[in-house]
Motif scaffolding. Structure first.
Motif, short mmCIF file in Angstrom:
data_model
loop_
_atom_site.label_atom_id
_atom_site.label_comp_id
_atom_site.label_asym_id
_atom_site.label_seq_id
_atom_site.Cartn_x
_atom_site.Cartn_y
_atom_site.Cartn_z
N VAL A 130 5.04 -1.12 -7.04
CA VAL A 130 4.43 -2.42 -7.27
C VAL A 130 4.35 -3.15 -5.94
O VAL A 130 5.32 -3.21 -5.20
N GLU A 131 3.18 -3.68 -5.64
CA GLU A 131 2.98 -4.42 -4.40
C GLU A 131 2.21 -5.71 -4.70
O GLU A 131 1.18 -5.68 -5.36
N ASP A 132 2.75 -6.82 -4.24
CA ASP A 132 2.08 -8.11 -4.38
C ASP A 132 1.34 -8.42 -3.10
O ASP A 132 1.83 -8.17 -2.00
N HIS A 133 0.14 -8.98 -3.26
CA HIS A 133 -0.65 -9.35 -2.10
C HIS A 133 -1.60 -10.48 -2.48
O HIS A 133 -2.36 -10.37 -3.45
N ASP B 79 -1.91 -11.53 -6.05
CA ASP B 79 -2.23 -10.50 -7.04
C ASP B 79 -1.17 -9.40 -6.99
O ASP B 79 -0.49 -9.22 -5.98
N THR B 80 -1.04 -8.66 -8.09
CA THR B 80 -0.08 -7.57 -8.18
C THR B 80 -0.83 -6.26 -8.41
O THR B 80 -1.71 -6.18 -9.27
N TYR B 81 -0.48 -5.27 -7.62
CA TYR B 81 -1.11 -3.95 -7.69
C TYR B 81 -0.03 -2.92 -8.01
O TYR B 81 1.10 -3.03 -7.57
N ARG B 82 -0.44 -1.90 -8.78
CA ARG B 82 0.51 -0.86 -9.16
C ARG B 82 -0.12 0.51 -9.01
O ARG B 82 -1.30 0.69 -9.31
N GLN C 85 -4.83 -3.08 -10.75
CA GLN C 85 -4.41 -4.45 -10.45
C GLN C 85 -3.97 -5.06 -11.76
O GLN C 85 -4.72 -5.03 -12.75
N VAL D 25 6.05 -9.68 -16.62
CA VAL D 25 5.91 -8.57 -15.68
C VAL D 25 5.68 -7.24 -16.41
O VAL D 25 5.47 -6.23 -15.77
#
Length: 121
Positions: free
Chosen positions: A61-64, A67-70, A88, A95
């Protein structure tokens, strides 16, 4: 002793196309996590995807930029790392991974199992 070569990455469904649509910094994180999986390691941000205990299904999981991407992949098979899904997260509440996304992962895990079974000598 020479290091083992990295396992190949096998993309299931639209996972590669979807990951390519992520922002560069997110793609870098996901790519590094997949590389670590290829060489038998685990990214600090990789964790088991709930509902897939024992199946070796992990998510990063990466937030940028709000927004949150998986990215979801499996290391269940010794011969390759199978990337099952990249998306996304659209939900603004909680969560928890939406059911539609879990269903897609389940379907693609079955496809990966079949592909793995057919590729073995």
């Amino acid at each position: 002793m020479p290091a083992r070569p990295p396992k190949p990455v096998v993309w299931i469904g639209s996972a590669l196309r979807d990951l390519r649509a992520f922002p560069d910094v997110v793609r870098d994180t996901m790519g590094f996590a997949l590389y670590l999986a290829q060489i038998g390691g685990k990214h600090d941000g990789a964790k088991p995807l709930k509902g897939f205990t024992g199946a070796g299904v992990l998510e990063v999981v990466e937030d940028h930029d709000g927004d949150t991407y998986r990215a979801v992949y499996t290391v269940r098979f010794a011969s390759a790392v199978y990337v099952l899904h990249a998306f996304q997260k659209k939900s603004k509440t909680g969560v928890k991974t939406p059911k539609a996304e879990i269903d897609r992962v389940e379907k693609r895990l079955k496809a990966a199992e079949e592909l793995h079974r057919r590729s073995r000598p």
